[in-house]
Design a protein around this motif. Structure first.
Motif, mmCIF file in Angstrom:
data_model
loop_
_atom_site.group_PDB
_atom_site.id
_atom_site.type_symbol
_atom_site.label_atom_id
_atom_site.label_comp_id
_atom_site.label_asym_id
_atom_site.label_seq_id
_atom_site.Cartn_x
_atom_site.Cartn_y
_atom_site.Cartn_z
ATOM 1 N N GLY A 18 0.290 -1.250 -0.270
ATOM 2 C CA GLY A 18 0.000 0.132 -0.554
ATOM 3 C C GLY A 18 1.164 1.337 -0.096
ATOM 4 O O GLY A 18 0.326 2.511 -0.643
ATOM 5 N N GLU A 19 1.776 1.464 0.668
ATOM 6 C CA GLU A 19 2.706 2.560 0.494
ATOM 7 C C GLU A 19 3.355 2.729 -0.347
ATOM 8 O O GLU A 19 3.476 3.948 -1.171
ATOM 9 N N GLU A 20 3.601 1.842 -1.171
ATOM 10 C CA GLU A 20 3.998 1.669 -2.419
ATOM 11 C C GLU A 20 3.070 2.695 -3.666
ATOM 12 O O GLU A 20 2.972 3.458 -4.261
ATOM 13 N N ALA A 21 1.555 1.938 -3.514
ATOM 14 C CA ALA A 21 1.222 2.383 -3.795
ATOM 15 C C ALA A 21 0.700 3.835 -4.142
ATOM 16 O O ALA A 21 0.434 4.993 -4.811
ATOM 17 N N GLN A 22 0.716 4.409 -2.321
ATOM 18 C CA GLN A 22 0.618 5.827 -2.194
ATOM 19 C C GLN A 22 1.630 6.430 -2.759
ATOM 20 O O GLN A 22 1.720 7.812 -3.583
#
Length: 205
Positions: A18-22
């Motif tokens: 999720g951090e990479e997606a953000q």
């Protein structure tokens, strides 16, 4: 990173977290704003970002797969404050799962600055991240058939606020009177991906 074609003019970019997606979402928005990326829609989700309205998706797919996801930039913009009464029916269950006294749930939750990772489920519903992983909670074994509008809930790593009454299986810890979705407002959604959010405790009447 994996980049998949979607129809003739769109790409779905899959990343590891999720951090990479953000971070990817923020970078793509930056590129669109500076004019180096022509795209109609950039839609983040839990671990994907959809780009729609591309003139040359194959070229962009090659660019993306050849580069690493940059670190997320510092959070910017005003913080949206949501007043919340920590009076939810699952408050004691969440406290037990966290291993803390019931009042600590409100203190921990309201001390956290959240970020809207993505939106979905219902118009105006944002999936908010920010709590450390040790505070992840499971969904309820039996979902409720009706959760009232304004209910503040937890599920996995996310906090969310129900914009309208609907079925739901999140653990409910509080209630807000904030209007998450209003057709007469521009924009209609109070929360959008990247928005910073804080919950402000108010007294339970």
């Amino acid at each position: 990173m994996r980049v998949l074609p979607v129809g003739d003019g769109a790409l779905l970019v899959e990343v590891a977290s999720g951090e990479e997606a953000q971070a990817l979402h923020a970078e793509l928005l930056r590129r669109r704003a500076e004019g180096t990326l022509a795209v109609r829609e950039i839609v983040p989700a839990a671990r994907t970002v959809l780009l729609d309205g591309l003139a040359d998706p194959a070229r962009l797919a090659g660019e993306l797969t050849a580069s690493a996801v940059p670190a997320a930039p510092p959070r910017a913009g005003a913080v949206v404050e949501l007043p919340v009464r920590y009076d939810g029916p699952d408050l004691a269950e969440v406290a037990a799962h966290w291993g803390v006294p019931v009042p600590e749930v409100a203190r921990i939750h309201s001390a956290t600055e959240f970020t809207v990772a993505f939106c979905g489920f219902a118009p105006g519903f944002g999936y908010l991240t920010g709590l450390p992983a040790r505070y992840d909670v499971p969904r309820r074994a039996t979902p409720r058939t009706a959760v009232p509008a304004g209910a503040v809930g937890l599920a996995g790593p996310y906090t969310g606020v129900y914009p309208r009454s609907s079925p739901g299986g999140w653990q409910l810890i509080g209630t807000t009177d904030a209007v998450l979705w209003d057709h007469a407002r521009v924009p209609a959604a109070l929360l959008s991906p990247g928005t910073r959010v804080r919950f402000v405790p108010v007294a339970v009447s």
